[in-house]
Enzyme design. Structure first.
Site, PDB file in Angstrom:
ATOM      1  N   SER A 191     -42.752  -0.737 -10.078  1.00 35.62           N
ATOM      2  CA  SER A 191     -43.913  -0.717 -10.962  1.00 35.62           C
ATOM      3  C   SER A 191     -44.832  -1.920 -10.816  1.00 35.62           C
ATOM      4  O   SER A 191     -45.991  -1.842 -11.194  1.00 35.62           O
ATOM      5  CB  SER A 191     -43.454  -0.580 -12.411  1.00 35.62           C
ATOM      6  OG  SER A 191     -42.510  -1.558 -12.734  1.00 35.62           O
ATOM      7  N   HIS A 219     -43.429   6.339 -11.703  1.00 34.27           N
ATOM      8  CA  HIS A 219     -44.768   6.121 -11.138  1.00 34.27           C
ATOM      9  C   HIS A 219     -45.084   7.051  -9.966  1.00 34.27           C
ATOM     10  O   HIS A 219     -46.149   6.954  -9.376  1.00 34.27           O
ATOM     11  CB  HIS A 219     -44.928   4.661 -10.699  1.00 34.27           C
ATOM     12  CG  HIS A 219     -44.729   3.702 -11.828  1.00 34.27           C
ATOM     13  ND1 HIS A 219     -45.706   3.411 -12.737  1.00 34.27           N
ATOM     14  CD2 HIS A 219     -43.634   3.019 -12.234  1.00 34.27           C
ATOM     15  CE1 HIS A 219     -45.241   2.563 -13.644  1.00 34.27           C
ATOM     16  NE2 HIS A 219     -43.977   2.321 -13.353  1.00 34.27           N
ATOM     17  N   LYS A 262     -47.150   8.804 -18.075  1.00 28.57           N
ATOM     18  CA  LYS A 262     -47.993   8.106 -17.100  1.00 28.57           C
ATOM     19  C   LYS A 262     -48.910   9.141 -16.424  1.00 28.57           C
ATOM     20  O   LYS A 262     -49.844   9.604 -17.052  1.00 28.57           O
ATOM     21  CB  LYS A 262     -47.106   7.306 -16.155  1.00 28.57           C
ATOM     22  CG  LYS A 262     -46.499   6.128 -16.947  1.00 28.57           C
ATOM     23  CD  LYS A 262     -45.427   5.359 -16.265  1.00 28.57           C
ATOM     24  CE  LYS A 262     -45.008   4.191 -17.173  1.00 28.57           C
ATOM     25  NZ  LYS A 262     -43.607   3.808 -17.014  1.00 28.57           N
TER      26      LYS A 262
HETATM   27  C1  LIG Z   1     -42.666   3.224 -17.985  1.00 27.51           C
HETATM   28  C2  LIG Z   1     -41.332   3.278 -17.324  1.00 27.51           C
HETATM   29  C3  LIG Z   1     -40.201   3.736 -18.012  1.00 27.51           C
HETATM   30  C4  LIG Z   1     -40.226   4.017 -19.485  1.00 27.51           C
HETATM   31  O1  LIG Z   1     -40.807   5.249 -19.776  1.00 27.51           O
HETATM   32  P1  LIG Z   1     -41.424   5.485 -21.216  1.00 27.51           P
HETATM   33  O2  LIG Z   1     -41.635   6.948 -21.268  1.00 27.51           O
HETATM   34  O3  LIG Z   1     -42.677   4.688 -21.264  1.00 27.51           O
HETATM   35  O4  LIG Z   1     -40.417   5.016 -22.216  1.00 27.51           O
HETATM   36  C5  LIG Z   1     -39.031   3.893 -17.310  1.00 27.51           C
HETATM   37  N1  LIG Z   1     -38.936   3.557 -16.005  1.00 27.51           N
HETATM   38  C6  LIG Z   1     -39.991   3.072 -15.326  1.00 27.51           C
HETATM   39  C7  LIG Z   1     -39.828   2.711 -13.881  1.00 27.51           C
HETATM   40  C8  LIG Z   1     -41.219   2.907 -15.961  1.00 27.51           C
HETATM   41  O5  LIG Z   1     -42.251   2.405 -15.302  1.00 27.51           O
END
Ligand SMILES: *Cc1c(COP(=O)(O)O)cnc(C)c1O
Length: 413
Positions: A191, A219, A262
């Site tokens: 990320s 992502h 996302k």
């Molecule tokens: C954002 C993210 C999460 C968490 O997901 P949410 O739905 O925001 O709780 C888990 N793993 C990764 C790699 C992330 O970037």
């Protein structure tokens, strides 16, 4: 009782420039009021603490968070189901909308079954302890997301943290392990760097050393793969017709997880894999069992999102074009700063010192462009960066404005 310890510790954080502050963010124009002339504002332009800014800080990689079809699906479902799910999915919170969503998610990623969770954080913290426990071993990439790390700690398995992307180190650690059950954890797209994990190589190592592989595609889902199916399709492991020939019968060690807040633009997450594995998680993942189900309107908004992800392929094409444009315009011209190589929407520009990264962020902000600076401990010392995230909602003009502002900042540095 006194609150003194916390106030001292808060002061220490403030002194070290480590206090975090929230900003109040809202669309500059409400999505339902955007006119055709103002489409470039949708999903790109926000009031941030009351100031209009073009944002390169969100994870809304496909620009779906304000898509009319998703908003309409949520509104229609709120009228049909009400707004609350009222209970855990295992009691009475699992609606026909959730059931359909899970079937569509499984079909999209080409795996037999999927289970929807209220958040990615909850998913990982629930899944890892359901898979391994005391006496088992976890092998975790050093750059994995916090919730994989927390899930690993909660499981009480022995945790081996391996250098980022180091397959030789992983091989040696797996070979040396005598644990009853072994679980390899990796982000599919990291990320803060935007690079993609070598999932075929990881699967082959897991096959060889009888380990499980859990992939967090937060992502990649929506962005990677010919139809946005995510990292597995990107690597040719699965496709719209299911598991590809070379991987038939070899995915029983795979636990695929992705988030839906996302690129998918809504909220929640899912895990997918063999039916027995998913049934086990349904029975044992405590964050699934003991959390109130997500509202059905979220599930319906997500079903609309899955259709848009697969049908509006231009969004991935446009995102790729914006990425190229950014690289062409700035890679040669920014002195000591460098854009990390990344085939995803995450385009980190490494600046170096914390103070410089903050100064660049402030300069861009003064020009109406919002890009978050990411500092240690989130990234290694001396690699403070701007985490530029591109979205299919951005126009070429908006990316040009970002490049122009960055050139101005590099001249001042
Ligand atoms: C954002 C993210 C999460 C968490 O997901 P949410 O739905 O925001 O709780 C888990 N793993 C990764 C790699 C992330 O970037």
């Amino acid at each position: 009782m006194t609150d003194l310890p916390f106030s001292l510790e808060l002061q220490a954080l403030a002194d070290a420039n480590l206090l975090r502050q929230r900003r109040q963010v809202a669309p500059l124009v409400a999505p339902q009021s955007i006119t055709p002339d103002d489409e470039h504002l949708r999903g790109t332009t926000y009031l941030i603490n009351g100031q209009a800014r073009v944002s390169f800080g969100s994870n809304d990689y496909l620009g779906l968070s304000q898509h009319p079809a998703l908003i309409a699906a949520a509104q229609e479902a709120a009228g049909r189901y009400g707004v609350g799910a009222t209970a855990s999915p295992l009691v009475c919170g699992h609606s026909p909308a959730h059931e359909a969503l899970e079937n569509e998610l499984a079909a999209m990623v080409g795996l037999p079954r999927a289970l929807y969770f209220v958040a990615g954080y909850a998913a990982n913290v629930g899944i890892v302890p359901a898979l391994v426990g005391r006496g088992d071993a976890i092998f975790s990439d050093a750059l994995n997301h916090a919730c994989l790390i927390d899930g690993a700690r909660l499981s009480r398995a022995d945790i081996h943290v391996l250098p980022h992307g180091d397959l030789a180190a992983l091989k040696a650690a797996l070979q040396a392990s005598t644990a009853r059950r072994k679980l390899v954890l990796t982000d599919a797209v990291f990320s803060m760097d935007g690079n993609i994990a070598n999932i075929p190589a990881l699967l082959e190592l897991c096959e060889r050393y009888d380990a499980w592989l859990m992939v967090d595609d937060a992502h990649g889902f929506g962005v990677l793969g010919p139809h946005g199916e995510g990292a597995l399709a990107h690597w040719g492991i699965t496709g719209c017709k299911g598991v590809q020939a070379a991987w038939q019968g070899r995915l029983h060690r795979l636990i695929y997880m992705a988030t839906l807040g996302k690129a998918a633009g809504v909220a929640g997450a899912f895990v997918a894999g063999e039916s027995t594995l998913v049934e086990w998680l349904l029975q044992k993942a405590r964050t699934y069992m003991f959390a109130t189900a997500a509202p059905a309107m979220i599930a319906e908004a997500l079903r609309a999102s899955l259709r848009v992800i697969q049908e509006e392929g231009w969004r991935r094409d446009h995102l790729a074009a914006l990425r190229q444009r950014l690289h062409q315009k700035i890679s040669a011209q920014l002195g000591g700063w460098h854009l990390m190589p990344s085939d995803t929407a995450i385009q980190p520009l490494v600046i170096g010192s914390n103070a410089d990264a903050l100064a660049v962020m402030a300069h861009l902000d003064s020009l109406g462009v919002w890009v978050p600076a990411i500092r240690p401990p989130t990234v290694p010392q001396g690699t403070a960066r701007l985490r530029i995230s591109l979205s299919a909602a951005h126009t070429c003009d908006q990316v040009d404005a970002l490049c122009h502002a960055l050139r101005g900042a590099s001249c001042r540095a």
